[in-house]
Design a protein around this motif. Structure first.
Motif, mmCIF file in Angstrom:
data_model
loop_
_atom_site.group_PDB
_atom_site.id
_atom_site.type_symbol
_atom_site.label_atom_id
_atom_site.label_comp_id
_atom_site.label_asym_id
_atom_site.label_seq_id
_atom_site.Cartn_x
_atom_site.Cartn_y
_atom_site.Cartn_z
ATOM 1 N N THR A 70 -20.543 14.920 -41.369
ATOM 2 C CA THR A 70 -20.077 14.391 -40.090
ATOM 3 C C THR A 70 -18.630 13.925 -40.189
ATOM 4 N N GLU A 108 -16.023 18.240 -30.563
ATOM 5 C CA GLU A 108 -16.976 17.426 -31.328
ATOM 6 C C GLU A 108 -16.399 16.058 -31.637
ATOM 7 N N THR A 113 -20.166 23.312 -42.077
ATOM 8 C CA THR A 113 -18.990 22.522 -42.452
ATOM 9 C C THR A 113 -18.114 23.297 -43.417
ATOM 10 N N ASP A 147 -17.774 12.471 -30.368
ATOM 11 C CA ASP A 147 -18.073 11.401 -31.323
ATOM 12 C C ASP A 147 -17.370 10.106 -30.920
ATOM 13 N N GLU A 188 -26.445 16.180 -37.157
ATOM 14 C CA GLU A 188 -25.622 16.268 -38.371
ATOM 15 C C GLU A 188 -25.281 17.736 -38.622
#
Length: 160
Positions: free
Chosen positions: A56, A115, A135, A119, A129
Motif C-alpha cells: 500500500t 489510487e 505492485t 487514499d 491491499e
C-alpha cells in the motif's frame, strides 16, 4: 535517438497555457535533471516499501516518481503546471503531447494518481491491499517511465 522529438500539437495544451494552468518558465535542463534524480529517489522509497511487503505504501512514491518525470518534460519545454490541480495538469499536458510515446507508462501513472487521491480523500470503503505482483509491475512501469523520460529529455525543444 539523435533527432529532436517534436511534441504532438494540442489545443488542450494551448488552452492550459491560455487559462494559466501551464505557465512559461525557463528552458532549464539542469532543473529537469533534478526532477529525474528526485524521481529516482522516490522509486527507491517505493522499492524499500515493496521489500518490506508494505505494498500500500508503494503507490504514493510511485505516483511522485511519475509526476516528477512528467514535470521534467515540461521544464525542458519551458513549461510548468500552475495553480490548483497542478499535479493533474502536469500529467494531462504530458499525455497530450507525448502519450503516443509513453502511453503504457502514463496509464499506470494515471491509475496510481487516482489510487493515491482515493487514499488521501476517501469516497468509499478502504481500497483492497494491492498484490505483490501488481505492485512489482507498477514499480517496473514507473521505472520504465523515468528511464524513458530521461532518454527523451535531450531531444526535446522548447515549447512553441
Amino acid at each position: 535517438m539523435s533527432e529532436v522529438v517534436e511534441p504532438r500539437k494540442s489545443r488542450t495544451v494551448e488552452d492550459m497555457i491560455r487559462k494559466g494552468r501551464l505557465v512559461r518558465v525557463s528552458h532549464d535542463t539542469q532543473l529537469a535533471a533534478v526532477h529525474i534524480e528526485r524521481a529516482r529517489g522516490r522509486l527507491r522509497s517505493a522499492q524499500r516499501a515493496f521489500d518490506a511487503h508494505d505494498y500500500t505504501e508503494c503507490a504514493s512514491p510511485l505516483w511522485d516518481a511519475a509526476r516528477l518525470s512528467c514535470a521534467a518534460i515540461l521544464q525542458t519545454e519551458g513549461l510548468r503546471a500552475n495553480g490548483e490541480g497542478h499535479h493533474a495538469t502536469t500529467l494531462d499536458a504530458v499525455t497530450e503531447q507525448f502519450g503516443h510515446l509513453l502511453s503504457q507508462w502514463l496509464r499506470t501513472a494515471r491509475r496510481l494518481r487516482a489510487e493515491r487521491r482515493e487514499d488521501q480523500y476517501p469516497t468509499r470503503a478502504l481500497l483492497p491491499e494491492p498484490s505483490a505482483q501488481d505492485t512489482k509491475e507498477d514499480i517496473e512501469s514507473v521505472t520504465a517511465l523515468v528511464n524513458g523520460v530521461q532518454e527523451l529529455l535531450p531531444h526535446l525543444p522548447r515549447y512553441h
